[in-house]
Design an enzyme around this catalytic site. Structure first.
Site, short mmCIF file in Angstrom:
data_model
loop_
_atom_site.label_atom_id
_atom_site.label_comp_id
_atom_site.label_asym_id
_atom_site.label_seq_id
_atom_site.Cartn_x
_atom_site.Cartn_y
_atom_site.Cartn_z
N GLY A 49 -7.80 -18.18 35.05
CA GLY A 49 -8.58 -16.96 35.17
C GLY A 49 -9.08 -16.65 36.57
O GLY A 49 -9.19 -15.49 36.96
N THR B 201 -5.12 -18.53 25.40
CA THR B 201 -5.79 -17.24 25.22
C THR B 201 -4.91 -16.34 24.36
O THR B 201 -3.69 -16.46 24.39
CB THR B 201 -5.99 -16.61 26.61
N ARG C 237 -18.96 -21.62 32.84
CA ARG C 237 -17.81 -21.03 33.55
C ARG C 237 -17.21 -19.88 32.73
O ARG C 237 -16.99 -19.99 31.53
CB ARG C 237 -16.75 -22.10 33.78
N VAL C 238 -16.98 -18.76 33.37
CA VAL C 238 -16.35 -17.62 32.71
C VAL C 238 -15.13 -17.24 33.54
O VAL C 238 -15.21 -17.15 34.77
CB VAL C 238 -17.34 -16.44 32.63
N GLY C 239 -14.02 -17.02 32.87
CA GLY C 239 -12.79 -16.64 33.56
C GLY C 239 -12.57 -15.14 33.55
O GLY C 239 -13.51 -14.35 33.54
N ASP C 240 -11.33 -14.76 33.55
CA ASP C 240 -10.97 -13.33 33.64
C ASP C 240 -11.04 -12.60 32.30
O ASP C 240 -11.20 -11.38 32.27
CB ASP C 240 -9.54 -13.19 34.18
N THR D 34 -3.32 -13.69 30.69
CA THR D 34 -3.62 -15.07 30.33
C THR D 34 -3.22 -15.99 31.47
O THR D 34 -2.26 -15.70 32.17
CB THR D 34 -2.89 -15.48 29.04
N GLY D 35 -3.96 -17.05 31.63
CA GLY D 35 -3.62 -18.01 32.68
C GLY D 35 -4.88 -18.49 33.37
O GLY D 35 -5.98 -18.40 32.82
N1 ASP Z 1 -7.54 -16.79 31.32
C1 ASP Z 1 -8.30 -17.72 30.54
C2 ASP Z 1 -9.48 -18.21 31.35
O1 ASP Z 1 -9.31 -18.42 32.53
C3 ASP Z 1 -7.53 -18.92 30.07
C4 ASP Z 1 -6.15 -18.66 29.53
O2 ASP Z 1 -5.66 -17.54 29.56
O3 ASP Z 1 -5.55 -19.60 29.02
O4 ASP Z 1 -10.51 -18.42 30.79
#
Ligand code: ASP
Length: 293
Positions: free
Chosen positions: A209, A156, A184-187, A206-207
């Site tokens: 989510g 990200t 799927r949707v993350g943060d 980032t990470g």
């Molecule tokens: N946070 C992002 C998600 O979960 C992925 C990422 O930051 O690498 O979609």
């Protein structure tokens, strides 16, 4: 006074990719620094810096996004303006580009905050954003990823900026976790989880989510600063510790109205670039080992 923090995701970097990633971070930072030195607005600098990272194809965002488990590219992005408390975001965006600019258009041209899927596509096309004619040529990461790749690929991108008028803006853009389930949707496109800005701080995350959603991570940094009376460094550390206790991995970067930029991560590495008018400047792949020393 101005300050900028950029990230290109938290998680292991292939040794062979580090030099190219650092070059793009350096390009985005140099461009942003020039803009901020000539009093550009935070909103333009956040969008522009993220565009450089999206267009590079080097991160798992924009052109570098990985397809989901059905082999389809679904992109998420958000932008948040601290002074006006306006925000815009897109999620599960397919077939049109670039996500961060479309998120900005949602903020500036609608009364809504988040548009998803076909609705986001139709809105983007109405605004004149170009469709992606052939996704399999457009994106740099192709092919259906193996199921085992899920959760391993983080790239990200995000930017947080304080401009010379005191305005703070944060933005985040992602292709999500590679091999993710369709829909799927993350943060990253969720205001308060992956991105937050108010009068005092701007945050991009980032990470993994799901963990940033469960902790309302980006907004929690602001709450710790405002109600806990701490600076962004301790606030980020507290939120990251909570994510770690739940079993999550990732990183956060934040800027405050005093021109401080801070970041922290609990993954192997985080790709970051920082510049401030007081002379702090770095663009590198920060390793967990460096942070402990
Ligand atoms: N946070 C992002 C998600 O979960 C992925 C990422 O930051 O690498 O979609």
């Amino acid at each position: 006074m101005w300050a900028i923090g950029i990230h290109g995701g938290a998680g292991a970097s292939l040794e062979s990719a580090v030099a190219a990633e650092c070059r793009v971070l350096e390009d985005a930072l140099s461009w942003a620094q020039r803009e901020l030195e000539r009093d550009a607005r935070a909103i333009d600098v956040v969008e522009g810096a993220i565009r450089i990272l999206e267009d590079s194809g080097r991160f798992v965002a924009g052109k570098g996004s990985a397809p989901n488990s059905a082999g389809v590219w679904e992109l998420d992005a958000s932008i948040c303006d601290g002074r006006s408390r306006r925000a815009g975001a897109v999620a599960a965006l397919r077939g049109v580009y670039p996500p961060i600019s479309i998120a900005r258009a949602v903020m500036e041209r609608t009364k809504n905050i988040l548009l998803v899927g076909d609705g986001a596509y139709d809105f983007a096309r109405e605004c004149g954003f170009e469709p992606i004619a052939d996704p399999s040529r457009f994106f740099t990461r192709r092919g259906k990823p193996k199921a085992s790749a899920e959760g391993t690929n983080h790239g990200t991108v995000g930017a947080v900026v304080l401009d010379s008028t005191g305005g703070i803006v944060a933005g985040t853009s992602t292709g999500g976790i590679s091999g993710k389930r369709p829909g799927r949707v993350g943060d990253s496109p969720i205001i308060g989880a992956g991105t937050w800005a108010d009068e005092g701080v701007g945050v991009s995350c980032t990470g993994e989510g799901e963990f940033f959603l469960r902790t309302a991570a980006a907004h929690s940094v602001s709450v710790h600063c405002r109600l806990g009376g701490v600076g962004i460094g301790p606030a980020i550390a507290t939120v990251l510790a909570e994510i770690g206790q739940l079993g999550g991995r990732g990183g956060l970067i934040a800027v405050d109205r005093a021109g401080n930029v801070d970041y922290a991560f609990n993954a192997d590495a985080m790709r970051i670039a920082v510049a401030t008018s007081s002379g702090h400047r770095e663009a590198r792949v920060a390793r967990a080992a460096d942070m402990r020393s």
